[in-house]
Write a protein that holds these residues in place. Structure first.
Motif, short mmCIF file in Angstrom:
data_model
loop_
_atom_site.label_atom_id
_atom_site.label_comp_id
_atom_site.label_asym_id
_atom_site.label_seq_id
_atom_site.Cartn_x
_atom_site.Cartn_y
_atom_site.Cartn_z
N ALA A 1 0.82 -1.20 0.00
CA ALA A 1 0.00 0.00 0.00
C ALA A 1 0.86 1.26 0.00
O ALA A 1 0.55 2.23 -0.69
N ALA A 2 1.95 1.24 0.75
CA ALA A 2 2.85 2.41 0.79
C ALA A 2 3.45 2.68 -0.58
O ALA A 2 3.53 3.83 -1.02
N LEU A 3 3.88 1.64 -1.26
CA LEU A 3 4.49 1.84 -2.57
C LEU A 3 3.47 2.27 -3.62
O LEU A 3 3.79 3.05 -4.53
N ILE A 4 2.24 1.80 -3.49
CA ILE A 4 1.19 2.28 -4.38
C ILE A 4 0.91 3.76 -4.09
O ILE A 4 0.75 4.57 -5.00
N ASN A 5 0.86 4.12 -2.81
CA ASN A 5 0.73 5.54 -2.44
C ASN A 5 1.80 6.37 -3.15
O ASN A 5 1.53 7.44 -3.70
N HIS A 6 3.03 5.88 -3.11
CA HIS A 6 4.14 6.64 -3.69
C HIS A 6 4.02 6.71 -5.21
O HIS A 6 4.26 7.77 -5.82
#
Length: 732
Positions: free
Chosen positions: A453-458
């Motif tokens: 989820a964090a990498l998708i956010n980024h």
């Protein structure tokens, strides 16, 4: 609702139920119209209470930052399976698409949505009441032995004793009817009913009339956890209308209002649908369907389709409907918790809350890896994977009684020695393989979901302008429109009130998800340690923190298994030491120990900055200090430290403004003990603030945080106010 001739008591009860539902619906007209207006002008993220929306996003493995980033991405379809998100195909699962559906960007659903719908439908059956007042309703299994339906379907244990439930009463894929499995109800084992909440819970015979095992139809797992549905979302209802074969009202059913005990939604349900489960798009039960909301006359009497006053003998098919009402499943569960039962009946009731240890074959299948060998974004409840919606009997799964978020960060105590060296951020070597426990697998899976989820956010953030000065100036001017300068204490009080009032939602501490991907980025797309200015990629810090999170939770598992862990106080002390020895790469400029790790302070993004673990530990919980050049302070790449305080090498202006924000937002929270920031240190902050001007990086942070948690930092927006504000009132 029964479709046969109604008894006098049943007529009276049903008419009363309709009248009360209509009264509730009418009393909420103004709020419902407000909800509809917000849905049309702003969207589903804004119609419900912010804390409910935040919890809903968390159950989808998302957060405000991701949702807002999706809102700002172009709407042209990309090559990712028809999605409007500009992400690589391996990043997509049903949950990523679920977030798009939630905010109205895409109505696609993965095929697995239908497959899981078929699976959960197995636990829904037609209830048939024989004898006086007989008829049909719907019910569904909520444990290996118990069926849930409405009180107005099954009034009493006597009525339940002459009732049956039929599963698989439906048409097959080729159009012909399946052979239903019929099971007698056994209220002598357990029968609980509540007229106000309109539910009845009853035991079902373990074998059908033809010897079929009840266990083969599984059960729907219920949860009191909030965040299963929000206003504007669409729900699904599996039902037996008029006692007919099983049918479904699929996704054309909008949730229009949330009451304390009930939900109102527009859906295609008919008589006989009473007792049906109402699902969200993840096939979690959100409500027990129990009543239509009828049109009424000026006296509150239900109307028929021809405009005359409706009477029970006309039949439900003659009612003129406005909407439908369901009982919130969390309220049903809360009531069941409070029912006094003993012996075998108590054990049956309690099984509802503990029977979720057996995943169905669908849920227990291994996750499909993405091209990089990691699981893609999937549903989560905070940091925990969502429980399966449907279960069947099978091998038990170990579930530890652990509710600890992966995002913990406690600065090292100043007495802790020796100091940890500045760590490299390379992946740590893996230990020799150990036999995996189910709990350990869950821990790793939950952390991987946070990483995904964090990498998708980024990835989403990289599609956005770094800082839109024109839009931000307009937002700033609107934010402070009612603030009047002049009079230092009055200005302080006005700003404190504004910061508190607009601080919605209040995100929990999750640096991997909320700090690194977008908020703390510099214009070159990298993160820089606030004290050292050492640069990192977003993925470096995300994966480094994930390694720490897994190690922490593995140690927590060990602590929970140790007999020497005597109680909550001892465990808390152990966990504090654990956090101090394994800090995250994120700094609270106002140390957590000063406010006892309480929210919303802990997760307030305005004072969270990327900071490599070595600098995080080196600063500890020392207050900021300005050392004269001749002082012999302990020096590090991060700054200087002595018993009187800590002076960073870099970032003095930014941390000063963040600390001043904290003092305004939370007056009286810090400074009541000597080691915390005392009032006589205020000149240090003001000097740092004036010597280092606000940068574009801070302007970007301020705008990004305002999007997520609603409030702004006045010292960034109006640096000139620093000397005008009377800060003397912020200390205890």
């Amino acid at each position: 609702m029964a479709t046969a001739e109604l008894t006098s008591e049943r007529k009276s009860d049903y008419l009363a139920q309709l009248t009360m539902a209509a009264a509730r619906y009418t009393s909420r007209t103004a709020q419902r119209e407000r909800n509809q207006a917000v849905l049309q002008t702003q969207g589903v993220l804004y119609a419900d209470a912010p804390e409910r929306v935040e919890k809903r996003l968390a159950r989808l493995g998302a957060d405000w930052a991701m949702a807002r980033a999706i809102e700002h991405t172009p709407t042209e379809p990309a090559s990712s399976g028809g999605s409007t998100l500009q992400l690589p195909p391996e990043a997509f699962t049903g949950d990523a698409l679920g977030l798009e559906r939630l905010i109205g960007r895409n109505n696609l659903a993965p095929v697995a949505f239908l497959e899981e719908g078929v699976q959960v439908s197995r636990s829904v059956g037609r209830v048939t009441i024989s004898g006086p007042g007989g008829g049909h309703g719907t019910g569904f299994m909520v444990s290996p032995s118990l069926l849930l339906t409405n009180n107005h379907v099954l009034h009493s244990a006597e009525e339940a004793s002459r009732s049956k439930v039929a599963f698989a009463f439906q048409d097959g894929v080729e159009g012909g009817p399946l052979t239903p499995a019929v099971f007698p109800l056994e209220p002598h084992r357990l029968f609980v009913t509540d007229r106000a909440l309109d539910y009845s819970l009853v035991a079902v015979a373990p074998q059908g009339t033809q010897g079929e095992p009840l266990s083969s139809f599984g059960w729907l797992m219920l949860t009191e956890t909030q965040g299963k549905a929000v206003i504007g979302e669409f729900v699904n209802i599996i039902q037996h209308p008029r006692g007919e074969p099983k049918q479904i009202a699929l996704r054309d059913n909008q949730l229009v209002d949330v009451l304390e005990r009930f939900l109102h939604y527009a859906s295609d349900t008919r008589e006989g649908s009473s007792g049906s489960p109402v699902f969200n798009d993840q096939w979690e039960v959100v409500a027990l369907h129990h009543s239509a909301v009828p049109k009424t006359d000026a006296e509150g009497r239900p109307l028929s389709v021809d405009g005359t006053v409706w009477r029970p003998e006309m039949g439900e098919q003659q009612l003129a409907w406005l909407a439908n009402e369901g009982v919130r499943i969390s309220r049903v569960l809360r009531a069941l918790h409070e029912v006094t039962l003993t012996g075998a009946a108590a054990r049956l009731r309690d099984e509802m809350f503990t029977a979720g240890l057996a995943p169905s074959p669908v849920e227990s299948a291994p996750p499909i890896p993405s091209s990089n060998g990691k699981t893609a974004l999937s549903a989560a409840n905070g940091s925990q994977a969502r429980a399966p919606a449907h279960a069947t009997e099978g091998a038990a799964q170990l579930v530890l009684p652990l509710r600890i978020a992966v995002g913990f960060d406690t600065p090292m105590s100043p007495q802790a020695t020796p100091l940890a060296p500045l760590p490299t951020l390379e992946p740590t070597p893996k230990a020799a393989p150990q036999p995996p426990s189910a709990a350990r697998t869950d821990v790793v899976s939950a952390v991987e979901q946070e990483v995904d989820a964090a990498l998708i956010n980024h990835q989403l953030a990289q599609k956005r302008p770094y800082y839109d000065r024109t839009a931000d100036i307009a937002a700033r001017d609107a934010y402070y429109a009612n603030v009047r300068t002049g009079g230092g204490d009055a200005l302080r009080r006005a700003l404190t009130a504004l910061l508190e009032e607009t601080h919605t939602p209040q995100p929990r501490y999750k640096p991997m998800r909320l700090v690194y991907p977008w908020v703390d980025l510099h214009k070159d797309g990298r993160l820089y340690g606030i004290y050292s200015a050492r640069g990192f990629s977003v993925e470096e810090l995300v994966r480094a923190d994930a390694t720490v999170a897994e190690a922490r939770l593995a140690r927590v598992e060990e602590l929970l298994r140790q007999e020497s862990t005597a109680g909550p106080a001892e465990f808390e002390a152990e966990f504090d030491a654990l956090e101090a020895s394994m800090p995250f790469n994120c700094e609270h400029v106002v140390p957590q120990s000063w406010f006892a790790k309480q929210e919303p302070m802990r997760g307030d993004l305005h004072h969270l900055f990327a900071c490599e673990a070595g600098c995080n530990s080196f600063r500890g919980n020392f207050p900021y200090f300005d050392f004269p050049d001749f002082d012999e302070a302990l020096r590090d790449a991060c700054g200087m430290r002595e018993s009187v305080g800590f002076e960073p090498t870099e970032g003095k202006g930014a941390v000063a403004r963040a600390t001043l924000y904290f003092l305004l937002r939370y007056p009286g929270q810090v400074g009541d003990v000597a080691r915390e920031f005392p009032g006589d240190r205020l000149p240090v902050l003001l000097t740092w603030h004036e010597n280092q001007a606000v940068t574009e990086y801070e302007l970007h942070r301020n705008a990004a945080i305002a999007e997520i948690q609603g409030n702004r930092n006045p010292l960034i927006d109006h640096p000139e106010w620093a000397r005008e504000i009377d800060f003397s009132g912020v200390w205890p």
